[in-house]
Design an enzyme around this catalytic site. Structure first.
Site, mmCIF file in Angstrom:
data_model
loop_
_atom_site.group_PDB
_atom_site.id
_atom_site.type_symbol
_atom_site.label_atom_id
_atom_site.label_comp_id
_atom_site.label_asym_id
_atom_site.label_seq_id
_atom_site.Cartn_x
_atom_site.Cartn_y
_atom_site.Cartn_z
ATOM 1 N N GLY A 114 0.958 -1.217 0.030
ATOM 2 C CA GLY A 114 0.056 -0.112 -0.080
ATOM 3 C C GLY A 114 0.978 1.053 0.017
ATOM 4 C CG LEU A 115 3.637 2.059 -2.458
ATOM 5 C CD1 LEU A 115 4.097 1.445 -3.466
ATOM 6 C CD2 LEU A 115 4.570 2.331 -1.169
ATOM 7 N N GLY A 116 -0.274 4.420 -0.358
ATOM 8 C CA GLY A 116 -0.944 5.668 -0.829
ATOM 9 C C GLY A 116 -0.810 6.893 0.340
ATOM 10 C CG ASN A 117 -3.385 9.916 1.269
ATOM 11 O OD1 ASN A 117 -3.132 10.422 0.566
ATOM 12 N ND2 ASN A 117 -4.647 9.202 1.529
ATOM 13 C CB VAL A 118 -0.969 5.328 5.627
ATOM 14 C CG1 VAL A 118 -0.072 4.306 6.315
ATOM 15 C CG2 VAL A 118 -2.082 5.765 6.182
ATOM 16 N N GLY A 119 1.219 4.689 3.132
ATOM 17 C CA GLY A 119 2.316 4.362 2.760
ATOM 18 C C GLY A 119 3.514 5.114 2.449
ATOM 19 C CE LYS A 154 -9.796 4.534 12.800
ATOM 20 N NZ LYS A 154 -10.139 5.922 12.535
ATOM 21 C CE LYS A 183 -8.439 2.344 10.074
ATOM 22 N NZ LYS A 183 -9.162 3.519 9.360
ATOM 23 C CD GLU A 186 -10.339 4.675 6.181
ATOM 24 O OE1 GLU A 186 -10.104 3.582 5.765
ATOM 25 O OE2 GLU A 186 -9.782 5.155 6.862
HETATM 26 N N1 NDP Z 1 -5.054 8.079 5.761
HETATM 27 C C1 NDP Z 1 -5.039 7.965 7.120
HETATM 28 O O1 NDP Z 1 -4.886 8.870 7.842
HETATM 29 C C2 NDP Z 1 -5.283 6.669 7.606
HETATM 30 C C3 NDP Z 1 -5.432 5.642 6.963
HETATM 31 N N2 NDP Z 1 -5.359 4.233 7.753
HETATM 32 C C4 NDP Z 1 -5.538 3.104 7.162
HETATM 33 O O2 NDP Z 1 -4.603 2.820 6.268
HETATM 34 C C5 NDP Z 1 -4.773 2.134 4.986
HETATM 35 C C6 NDP Z 1 -4.029 3.138 3.775
HETATM 36 O O3 NDP Z 1 -4.979 4.322 3.723
HETATM 37 P P1 NDP Z 1 -4.580 5.284 2.953
HETATM 38 O O4 NDP Z 1 -2.993 5.496 2.391
HETATM 39 O O5 NDP Z 1 -5.054 6.818 3.256
HETATM 40 O O6 NDP Z 1 -5.297 4.876 1.677
HETATM 41 P P2 NDP Z 1 -5.029 5.282 0.039
HETATM 42 O O7 NDP Z 1 -6.116 5.102 -0.658
HETATM 43 O O8 NDP Z 1 -4.412 6.672 -0.066
HETATM 44 O O9 NDP Z 1 -3.986 4.304 -0.489
HETATM 45 C C7 NDP Z 1 -4.301 2.974 -0.700
HETATM 46 C C8 NDP Z 1 -2.978 2.328 -1.336
HETATM 47 O O10 NDP Z 1 -3.196 0.638 -1.284
HETATM 48 C C9 NDP Z 1 -2.751 0.488 -2.763
HETATM 49 N N3 NDP Z 1 -3.871 -0.720 -3.051
HETATM 50 C C10 NDP Z 1 -5.271 -0.629 -3.394
HETATM 51 N N4 NDP Z 1 -5.636 -1.983 -3.603
HETATM 52 C C11 NDP Z 1 -4.497 -2.552 -3.670
HETATM 53 C C12 NDP Z 1 -4.341 -4.043 -3.997
HETATM 54 N N5 NDP Z 1 -5.272 -4.921 -4.078
HETATM 55 N N6 NDP Z 1 -3.297 -4.545 -3.680
HETATM 56 C C13 NDP Z 1 -2.186 -3.658 -3.456
HETATM 57 N N7 NDP Z 1 -2.393 -2.355 -3.281
HETATM 58 C C14 NDP Z 1 -3.428 -2.030 -3.415
HETATM 59 C C15 NDP Z 1 -3.177 1.777 -3.714
HETATM 60 O O11 NDP Z 1 -2.509 1.503 -4.917
HETATM 61 P P3 NDP Z 1 -2.494 2.838 -6.105
HETATM 62 O O12 NDP Z 1 -1.280 3.535 -5.248
HETATM 63 O O13 NDP Z 1 -2.182 1.929 -7.157
HETATM 64 O O14 NDP Z 1 -3.685 3.477 -6.115
HETATM 65 C C16 NDP Z 1 -2.578 2.625 -2.575
HETATM 66 O O15 NDP Z 1 -1.264 2.600 -2.925
HETATM 67 C C17 NDP Z 1 -6.247 1.995 4.928
HETATM 68 O O16 NDP Z 1 -6.444 0.964 5.316
HETATM 69 C C18 NDP Z 1 -6.844 3.150 6.194
HETATM 70 O O17 NDP Z 1 -7.778 2.645 6.859
HETATM 71 C C19 NDP Z 1 -5.243 4.191 9.114
HETATM 72 C C20 NDP Z 1 -5.228 5.303 9.858
HETATM 73 C C21 NDP Z 1 -5.134 6.597 9.258
HETATM 74 N N1 LIG Z 2 -10.482 7.546 8.059
HETATM 75 C C1 LIG Z 2 -9.863 7.239 9.144
HETATM 76 C C2 LIG Z 2 -8.353 7.387 9.208
HETATM 77 C C3 LIG Z 2 -7.725 6.776 10.086
HETATM 78 O O1 LIG Z 2 -8.168 5.716 10.594
HETATM 79 C C4 LIG Z 2 -10.408 8.586 9.883
HETATM 80 O O2 LIG Z 2 -10.865 9.584 9.621
HETATM 81 O O3 LIG Z 2 -9.974 8.701 11.170
#
Ligand code: NDP
Ligand SMILES: N[C@@H](CC=O)C(=O)O
Length: 353
Positions: free
Chosen positions: A10-15, A238, A128, A223
């Protein structure tokens, strides 16, 4: 120096925040803890990259900034490979799970975590979903399971850590499991969803619901599917994890009564203020007889309540106990960096085992 080989799924906001922290904290980790982190694999929705001698976080951040998949990395990239397949191909010490929540299937995170623990890798989750759906199963594959004759000492099992799952960097789990040791928790009240807290406080100030939600999405706090936030399911996940890990009550999402914030109006919020109250999306664990009754719902609290005093960017937890009094903690977070920092503290906790 002890080197930990990481797989970041996972390389989104958190990654991406975690990658930034890997760079910014590297010298502190070496100096203070004698710990080095090496990223041996990373995955996103397009595939993965595997490189035993270490992927460069800055290169990955630049690639993601350009909107490309990690699979596009020359030499190490593989298009179409799922995280669970990556687990089978690599030698790593710790899985970091940060893919989106799926509360129907738990995937892809659930299978990835299962596979990692079965291979003897430690797992650190921000996602989660797997724990909300399958806490007991995952605990039993890890050091969070109970000691039994069959399992032996839980410390011999791979570590499962998830402090980032229950309110970003709010130390909800550590307080409940470690700092209240020897006490009995009789009630828990918490605001554990930052997105709805931000929306409700912005609506009080006159913002529209749609604008307030858009702002939380822009900051990377909502989310991937924001209906999980506003309909209460993120908070319920949670609370489910807290009930299992802290209250030690085997719980799944189905055990939580859930109502979100979608039917609240600015009028409701302002009327509460006029009464000297504030409406929050409250997670409540209330002891009834021997069990905790669990709910998530908009709740009016008097303005002097610690959770009513919080600003738009805060989350908090209040533990009521028999012998340690009332313990309150709050966190102020404006972006996902503290969540990534919670994943780092879990890694350091594993390193200290
Ligand atoms: N954002 C926050 O503040 C918080 C988030 N979390 C949890 O952290 C997790 C990630 O959140 P966030 O980073 O915001 O989410 P994002 O939507 O920003 O990022 C999700 C990442 O997962 C990748 N992904 C999606 N589907 C797959 C798959 N099938 N296989 C592999 N990788 C995949 C996406 O790929 P691609 O880059 O290609 O789109 C992306 O890199 C969630 O479970 C969230 O509940 C927990 C606490 C706080
Ligand atoms: N979407 C969640 C992110 C952290 O878990 C939130 O708003 O608290």
């Amino acid at each position: 120096m002890r080197t930990y080989r990481l797989f970041l799924s996972g390389l989104g906001n958190v990654g991406r925040s975690f990658l930034a922290i890997m760079q910014s904290q590297a010298s502190l980790l070496a100096r203070r803890y004698g710990v080095a982190l090496r990223l041996v694999a990373a995955a996103d929705s397009g595939g993965a990259a595997i490189y035993a001698t270490g992927l460069d976080p800055a290169t990955i951040l630049a690639l993601k900034q350009r909107g490309q998949s990690i699979a596009a990395l020359p030499e190490s990239g593989i298009f179409g490979i799922a995280p669970v397949e990556v687990i089978q191909r690599i030698e790593a010490d710790i899985l970091l799970e940060a893919t989106p929540v799926n509360l129907k299937t738990g995937q892809p995170g659930l299978d990835t975590v299962r596979a990692a623990l079965r291979r003897g890798m430690h797992a650190v989750l921000a996602n989660k979903g797997p724990l909300a759906l399958a806490y007991t199963e995952l605990a039993d594959l890890s050091d969070m399971g109970e000691a039994t004759e069959e399992r032996g000492d839980p410390r011999d099992w791979p570590a499962l850590r998830f402090s980032a799952c229950v309110g970003g960097a709010l130390p909800t789990i550590a307080i409940g499991r470690r700092d209240l040791a020897g006490a009995t928790i009789v009630r828990v009240e918490a605001v554990l969803n930052g997105t709805t807290q931000g929306i409700l406080r912005a609506m009080e100030q006159g913002s529209s619901y749609a604008d307030a939600l858009a702002e939380m999405q822009r900051r990377g706090l909502a989310e991937t599917d924001p209906s999980l936030d506003v309909e209460g399911w993120d908070a319920a996940s949670k609370l489910t994890i807290l009930a299992n890990a802290v209250l030690r009550q085997p719980t799944t999402l189905a055990d939580v009564a859930v109502r979100g914030i979608t039917d609240l109006t600015t009028g409701d919020l302002r009327a509460a203020l006029d009464r000297g109250e504030r409406i929050v999306l409250l997670c409540l664990a209330e002891r009834r007889g021997g069990d905790f009754h669990l709910s998530v719902q908009p709740t009016s609290l008097p303005l002097i309540h610690p959770l009513a005093r919080m600003s738009a960017d805060e989350m908090g937890v209040v533990y009521y106990t028999d012998i340690t009094g009332r313990q309150t903690a709050t966190t102020l977070e404006t972006d996902p960096t503290p969540t990534a920092a919670a994943m780092l503290r879990d890694i350091l906790d594993i390193a200290a085992r």
